[in-house]
Scaffold this active site. Structure first.
Site, PDB file in Angstrom:
ATOM      1  N   GLU A   1      71.892 -19.562 -62.757  1.00 27.50           N
ATOM      2  CA  GLU A   1      70.976 -18.445 -62.959  1.00 27.50           C
ATOM      3  C   GLU A   1      71.275 -17.310 -61.989  1.00 27.50           C
ATOM      4  O   GLU A   1      71.152 -16.136 -62.334  1.00 27.50           O
ATOM      5  CB  GLU A   1      69.535 -18.928 -62.771  1.00 27.50           C
ATOM      6  CG  GLU A   1      68.495 -17.879 -63.105  1.00 27.50           C
ATOM      7  CD  GLU A   1      67.080 -18.414 -62.964  1.00 27.50           C
ATOM      8  OE1 GLU A   1      66.194 -17.905 -63.664  1.00 27.50           O
ATOM      9  OE2 GLU A   1      66.855 -19.333 -62.165  1.00 27.50           O
TER      10      GLU A   1
ATOM     11  N   GLN B   1      62.015 -21.569 -69.868  1.00 30.19           N
ATOM     12  CA  GLN B   1      62.091 -22.159 -68.531  1.00 30.19           C
ATOM     13  C   GLN B   1      60.696 -22.501 -68.025  1.00 30.19           C
ATOM     14  O   GLN B   1      59.819 -21.642 -67.974  1.00 30.19           O
ATOM     15  CB  GLN B   1      62.773 -21.195 -67.561  1.00 30.19           C
ATOM     16  CG  GLN B   1      63.054 -21.812 -66.195  1.00 30.19           C
ATOM     17  CD  GLN B   1      63.835 -20.885 -65.285  1.00 30.19           C
ATOM     18  OE1 GLN B   1      63.386 -19.777 -64.993  1.00 30.19           O
ATOM     19  NE2 GLN B   1      64.998 -21.314 -64.838  1.00 30.19           N
ATOM     20  N   GLY B   2      60.503 -23.749 -67.641  1.00 30.21           N
ATOM     21  CA  GLY B   2      59.232 -24.209 -67.091  1.00 30.21           C
ATOM     22  C   GLY B   2      59.405 -24.658 -65.656  1.00 30.21           C
ATOM     23  O   GLY B   2      59.340 -25.862 -65.367  1.00 30.21           O
TER      24      GLY B   2
ATOM     25  N   SER C   1      58.400 -22.271 -62.480  1.00 29.07           N
ATOM     26  CA  SER C   1      57.369 -21.736 -61.584  1.00 29.07           C
ATOM     27  C   SER C   1      55.967 -22.135 -62.027  1.00 29.07           C
ATOM     28  O   SER C   1      55.707 -22.374 -63.203  1.00 29.07           O
ATOM     29  CB  SER C   1      57.460 -20.210 -61.530  1.00 29.07           C
ATOM     30  OG  SER C   1      58.688 -19.802 -60.964  1.00 29.07           O
TER      31      SER C   1
ATOM     32  N   SER D   1      62.933 -15.300 -55.012  1.00 31.73           N
ATOM     33  CA  SER D   1      62.693 -13.999 -54.391  1.00 31.73           C
ATOM     34  C   SER D   1      63.757 -13.681 -53.345  1.00 31.73           C
ATOM     35  O   SER D   1      64.505 -14.545 -52.882  1.00 31.73           O
ATOM     36  CB  SER D   1      61.307 -13.988 -53.739  1.00 31.73           C
ATOM     37  OG  SER D   1      61.307 -14.826 -52.592  1.00 31.73           O
TER      38      SER D   1
ATOM     39  N   SER E   1      59.860 -17.808 -69.588  1.00 28.14           N
ATOM     40  CA  SER E   1      60.569 -16.847 -70.433  1.00 28.14           C
ATOM     41  C   SER E   1      60.754 -17.388 -71.849  1.00 28.14           C
ATOM     42  O   SER E   1      61.281 -18.483 -72.040  1.00 28.14           O
ATOM     43  CB  SER E   1      61.932 -16.523 -69.818  1.00 28.14           C
ATOM     44  OG  SER E   1      61.806 -16.063 -68.501  1.00 28.14           O
TER      45      SER E   1
END
Length: 367
Positions: free
Chosen positions: A223, A105-106, A108, A348, A140
């Site tokens: 997700e 995953q790209g 953040s 978050s 990840s």
């Protein structure tokens, strides 16, 4: 499952890819890979309710988790099914299901974590390619990935939630540098990824140009929704382990502790009910609903409180990473440290509260 053997050392990434991919291939051959995915892409067209039963059963017997297949199986692949072209689906979905194709995953960036829409990685159209430059963090499984679900800014003049595009980036392209990051838990599944004029084919775009934020919200619902189902069952098992440990050490004699553990059991029941509601919504719409943010928020904060109780029960032995006198210090300590990251990962707790306030409760938007 026992014949598949124990997992390899956590820092041996080629072995971990082989182990996780091998298990995924066994699931595929047995007809249990992507059981709720369409049959046209190798799934079984099973309902999401049946998938939830499957998650319960694999967690109950402690089967290998999806591991390095996480991104592709649980939100990258479903996003391609929901939003991709026929060519993209044919190229990627069967290989993801067979465990042959690993995704990272790209999303953040160092200055755009929870505020994901503030991302700065740029993509400039040059004929049939986008020229991508920038950096990503917390990617990840980047060190073993074949492809990356990549968010880029294609219109720098647009408001921050506009001008974003969702790309499928091959990880072997020139200009990509990967630097693994070791976490507090001693893991190295996250990486920094640096992109220096990487040429990504326009054909790898999912959705239309500058429509990436809408596509991203599809990804994030996967997700934040059903992706944590097996972990929620594992949390129930963790609570049962804490009760057993409290009885073993005599701490269970304390009425206050028994009450606290009872409250956790009730909250876990409520969480499971919320998950089933989210799955019912997904059954109707094809993607998890915005209630997935409430599920994610409730799960991660409950996880954190539960592991804090576990650390309190350990007392000074919480300083040890290895089991002591039959007490599972290692498991409790690992989960306590992991719980810190879970309230940040996938958005978050503060971001989830904004989503719940604005999109579920109808409160004024945060401008």
């Amino acid at each position: 499952m026992p014949r598949h053997g124990p997992p390899p050392p956590k820092h041996d990434w080629p072995a971990r890819r082989a182990y996780d991919g091998g298990w995924q291939r066994k699931l595929y051959d047995a007809g249990y890979a992507g059981i709720n995915w369409p049959k046209a892409y190798g799934g079984r067209d099973a309902t999401l309710t049946e998938q939830l039963v499957w998650y319960e059963e694999i967690a109950r017997i402690a089967a290998p988790y999806v591991g390095v297949n996480f991104v592709g199986l649980l939100h990258g692949g479903p996003t391609v099914i929901a939003e991709g072209t026929p060519e993209q689906k044919a190229a990627h979905i069967p290989r993801i299901l067979r465990g042959e194709e690993i995704w990272c995953q790209g999303f953040s960036e160092p200055s755009a974590g929870s505020d994901l829409a503030a991302l700065r990685t740029s993509a400039v159209r040059d004929g049939d390619h986008y020229v991508v430059s920038g950096s990503k963090i917390w990617c990840s499984f980047a060190q073993v990935a074949d492809y990356c679900e990549l968010l880029v800014r294609t219109d720098p003049s647009a408001p921050k939630h506009k001008g974003i595009t969702w790309l499928i980036m091959p990880m072997d392209l020139p200009g990509i540098t990967i630097r693994p990051l070791e976490t507090l838990m001693g893991e190295s599944e996250f990486s920094e990824v640096f992109l220096d004029k990487v040429r990504v084919p326009v054909a790898n775009r999912v959705g239309t140009e500058n429509d990436g934020w809408r596509v991203t919200n599809v990804t994030l619902r996967f997700e934040r929704g059903t992706a944590f189902a097996s972990e929620m069952y594992n949390l129930q098992e963790f609570l049962r382990g804490l009760v057993a440990m409290a009885k073993q050490t005599g701490a269970f004699d304390d009425a206050g502790l028994r009450r606290e553990l009872g409250h956790y059991a009730a909250e876990l029941d409520a969480l499971w009910a919320m998950l089933k509601l989210s799955i019912c919504e997904a059954t109707d719409t094809g993607v998890p609903g915005i209630g997935a943010s409430a599920v994610k928020l409730f799960y991660t904060e409950l996880y954190q409180r539960l592991t804090e109780t576990g650390m309190r029960l350990l007392g000074r032995s919480a300083l040890a990473r290895d089991p002591l006198a039959g007490v599972p210090n290692d498991t409790i300590l690992f989960k306590a440290m992991q719980s810190i990251s879970l309230t940040i990962a996938a958005g978050s707790s503060q971001i989830q509260r904004n989503i719940i306030g604005e999109r579920i409760l109808g409160l004024p938007k945060d401008r």
